[in-house]
Design a protein around this motif. Structure first.
Motif, PDB file in Angstrom:
ATOM      1  N   UNK A  38       0.674  -1.083  -0.394  1.00  5.87           N
ATOM      2  CA  UNK A  38       0.309   0.075  -0.247  1.00  5.87           C
ATOM      3  C   UNK A  38       0.582   0.788  -0.077  1.00  5.87           C
ATOM      4  N   UNK A  39       1.607   0.780   0.769  1.00  5.43           N
ATOM      5  CA  UNK A  39       2.825   2.499   0.552  1.00  5.43           C
ATOM      6  C   UNK A  39       3.361   2.500  -0.456  1.00  5.43           C
ATOM      7  N   UNK A  40       3.525   2.047  -1.997  1.00  2.00           N
ATOM      8  CA  UNK A  40       3.819   2.852  -2.554  1.00  2.00           C
ATOM      9  C   UNK A  40       3.134   3.865  -3.596  1.00  2.00           C
ATOM     10  N   UNK A  41       2.200   3.834  -3.445  1.00  2.92           N
ATOM     11  CA  UNK A  41       0.228   4.523  -3.548  1.00  2.92           C
ATOM     12  C   UNK A  41       0.436   5.603  -3.106  1.00  2.92           C
ATOM     13  N   UNK A  42       1.376   6.151  -2.450  1.00  6.83           N
ATOM     14  CA  UNK A  42       1.865   7.301  -1.370  1.00  6.83           C
ATOM     15  C   UNK A  42       1.482   8.055  -2.275  1.00  6.83           C
ATOM     16  N   UNK A  43       1.917   9.073  -3.477  1.00  4.08           N
ATOM     17  CA  UNK A  43       1.474   9.984  -4.513  1.00  4.08           C
ATOM     18  C   UNK A  43       0.145   9.945  -5.274  1.00  4.08           C
ATOM     19  N   UNK A  44      -0.829   9.166  -4.819  1.00  4.29           N
ATOM     20  CA  UNK A  44      -2.229   9.319  -5.584  1.00  4.29           C
ATOM     21  C   UNK A  44      -2.713   9.755  -4.192  1.00  4.29           C
ATOM     22  N   UNK A  45      -2.586   9.764  -2.917  1.00  4.12           N
ATOM     23  CA  UNK A  45      -3.355   9.474  -1.508  1.00  4.12           C
ATOM     24  C   UNK A  45      -3.336  11.371  -1.531  1.00  4.12           C
ATOM     25  N   UNK A  46      -1.346  11.935  -1.617  1.00  3.64           N
ATOM     26  CA  UNK A  46      -1.131  13.390  -1.496  1.00  3.64           C
ATOM     27  C   UNK A  46      -2.224  13.951  -2.662  1.00  3.64           C
ATOM     28  N   UNK A  47      -1.738  13.279  -3.070  1.00  4.07           N
ATOM     29  CA  UNK A  47      -3.046  13.644  -4.636  1.00  4.07           C
ATOM     30  C   UNK A  47      -4.603  14.444  -4.197  1.00  4.07           C
ATOM     31  N   UNK A  48      -5.504  13.363  -3.730  1.00  7.06           N
ATOM     32  CA  UNK A  48      -6.186  12.891  -3.148  1.00  7.06           C
ATOM     33  C   UNK A  48      -6.821  14.281  -2.241  1.00  7.06           C
ATOM     34  N   UNK A  49      -5.733  14.050  -1.120  1.00  4.34           N
ATOM     35  CA  UNK A  49      -5.982  14.628  -0.244  1.00  4.34           C
ATOM     36  C   UNK A  49      -6.323  13.776   0.822  1.00  4.34           C
ATOM     37  N   UNK A  50      -6.101  12.778   0.832  1.00  3.94           N
ATOM     38  CA  UNK A  50      -6.306  11.660   1.696  1.00  3.94           C
ATOM     39  C   UNK A  50      -5.075  11.208   2.203  1.00  3.94           C
ATOM     40  N   UNK A  51      -5.539  10.244   3.729  1.00  2.87           N
ATOM     41  CA  UNK A  51      -4.048   9.757   4.771  1.00  2.87           C
ATOM     42  C   UNK A  51      -4.257   8.967   3.788  1.00  2.87           C
ATOM     43  N   UNK A  52      -3.124   8.534   4.114  1.00  8.29           N
ATOM     44  CA  UNK A  52      -2.684   6.882   4.113  1.00  8.29           C
ATOM     45  C   UNK A  52      -1.699   6.618   5.074  1.00  8.29           C
ATOM     46  N   UNK A  53      -1.929   5.423   6.252  1.00  7.49           N
ATOM     47  CA  UNK A  53      -1.733   5.103   7.458  1.00  7.49           C
ATOM     48  C   UNK A  53      -1.407   3.487   7.207  1.00  7.49           C
ATOM     49  N   UNK A  54      -0.429   3.211   7.596  1.00  8.70           N
ATOM     50  CA  UNK A  54       0.613   1.971   7.034  1.00  8.70           C
ATOM     51  C   UNK A  54       1.427   1.463   7.990  1.00  8.70           C
ATOM     52  N   UNK A  55       1.068  -0.292   8.050  1.00 10.90           N
ATOM     53  CA  UNK A  55       2.865  -1.137   9.230  1.00 10.90           C
ATOM     54  C   UNK A  55       3.049  -1.517   8.012  1.00 10.90           C
ATOM     55  N   UNK A  56       4.124  -2.213   8.466  1.00  8.43           N
ATOM     56  CA  UNK A  56       4.866  -3.210   7.692  1.00  8.43           C
ATOM     57  C   UNK A  56       5.318  -3.056   6.314  1.00  8.43           C
TER      58      UNK A  56
END
Length: 423
Positions: A135-153
């Motif tokens: 999931x962590x590789x998609x951080x740029x998409x979440x940034x664009x959409x101003x949607x927080x991504x919180x990951x572990x592992x």
């Protein structure tokens, strides 16, 4: 005379009348009546609350990372069910508790599908997203959409240095994984530690990054990687790598294989009579089937994000272990259950603190978080990475996985068997 007296009396009467008239006060102009006090304005009703708070979950339910995604999904739902039994999370904006709902997207351990899942979760209207590994590789998409991504592992360091404001990671990262191994190594008698190591590098950016950290940390202890070879995931033959390591004199082997690759490597190493004194396999040894390998899988060392032995007397930890084992069996690995549970705790606390379901407000609450969770207190640095993460090392011994690092008060730590017995 009488006439004079009459004139005088008349004058006196007239004077008295004039004086009496002058002594009367002039009436004040009429004052307007006071305006009536207005009634207090009625309190506007709270806006209509949604039926649920949608929490996105991006996980590998299928594919090679399923051993991480499947338990995380179970624990996400377990934690949310606990919260919902108490009515949900209180949101000040709506002046009530609202239940949580998981919106699951399986990225199938596939980078392209991960990006598509990120966009779909935005379209789903979720307030925040939690996930693991890829999931962590998609951080740029979440940034664009101003949607927080919180990951572990999710261990790659590079994505955390891209200035992303909506990305947070509770993991120890590749830098922490390497540090954990070499903290353990540094605690051993120097004569027990071979100075020639080998690295089998899966062709993936995060593995290349891990290899770089390990080579740098090894050099500080006088250790060199005498052999490094690359391979594609699920390759059928590892003999060239194995012979390269053997011929270089490497007595410690390091890799980060998926479970099928790890098992194939171990079997082919036996066939080619290569028996290093220590084998460090990240990722693979967390698979629930590892306990079934018997002697082949024993004494392999690894490092996960967390271990239940860090808090052996914590009742919440014991409850999570029981719940997961009831679902997946007594041999199911538990290293990811604490971090998954903590993600839900962090999100629930952030929503309540922000008092709204506004995405940016929730993001700001997570950035400022200092949350007490099952894995300890969690706060984040300027890169969105958890501060003070525990550095854990495990080893399989006689079919059981034990924590062998760190040592400390309250920890249930077993001594590492560094020289692996020859099968």
């Amino acid at each position: 005379m009488k006439r004079i007296i009459g004139i005088i009396l008349g004058a006196l009467i007239i004077s008295s009348l004039i004086l009496a008239g002058c002594s009367k006060s002039t009436p004040s102009p009429a004052q307007p009546a006071p305006a009536p006090t207005p009634a207090p304005a009625p309190t506007p009703p709270a806006p209509a609350a949604p039926a649920t708070i949608k929490i996105g979950a991006m996980l590998s339910i299928t594919g090679p990372d399923a051993p991480t995604g499947v338990p995380a999904h179970f624990i996400f739902q377990y934690a949310i069910d606990e919260i919902n039994r108490a009515g949900g999370v209180f949101v000040k904006e709506f002046n009530k508790k609202i239940p949580l709902e998981i919106i699951l997207r399986d990225n199938q351990t596939d980078p392209e599908k991960t990006m598509a899942a990120a966009e779909q979760l935005n379209a789903d209207g979720v307030s925040v997203v939690i996930g693991t590994t890829l999931a962590g590789i998609s951080g740029g998409i979440f940034e664009k959409n101003k949607l927080t991504l919180l990951v572990s592992q999710f261990d790659a360091v590079a994505p955390t240095r891209q200035g992303l404001k909506y990305f947070f990671d509770t993991s120890k990262l590749n830098s922490g994984t390497s540090a954990a191994i070499f903290q353990l190594v540094a605690s051993l008698p120097k004569e027990q530690v071979p100075t020639k190591w080998a690295f089998f590098e899966e062709q993936a950016d995060w593995v290349a990054e891990l290899a770089s950290f390990m080579k740098d940390d090894a050099a500080k202890l006088g250790i060199e990687f005498s052999y490094a070879g690359k391979y594609q995931m699920l390759a059928p033959d590892y003999s060239q790598l194995i012979l390269g390591a053997k011929n270089s004199g490497a007595e410690v082997l390091v890799a980060a294989p998926v479970p099928p690759d790890a098992i194939a490597m171990l079997k082919q190493m036996q066939q080619l009579n290569y028996h290093p004194k220590a084998i460090i396999f990240f990722r693979a040894i967390g698979d629930p089937t590892w306990a079934n390998l018997g002697a082949l899988g024993d004494y392999i060392i690894g490092s996960s994000e967390w271990d239940t032995h860090l808090a052996p007397n914590d009742p919440t930890v014991q409850t999570l272990i029981t719940a997961w084992h009831n679902k997946a069996g007594e041999k199911a690995q538990t290293g990811g259950i604490g971090p998954a549970y903590a993600l839900v705790q962090i999100v629930a606390a952030a929503i309540e603190k922000s008092g709204t379901l506004d995405r940016t407000a929730i993001r700001d609450a997570i950035a400022a978080a200092d949350t007490d969770t099952v894995v300890g207190r969690v706060s984040f640095d300027e890169y969105g990475i958890r501060k003070d993460t525990a550095l854990v090392v495990q080893q399989w011994q006689n079919g059981v996985q034990y924590m062998v690092w760190p040592y400390g008060p309250g920890y249930d730590t077993k001594s590492v068997i560094w020289h692996r017995p020859t099968p």
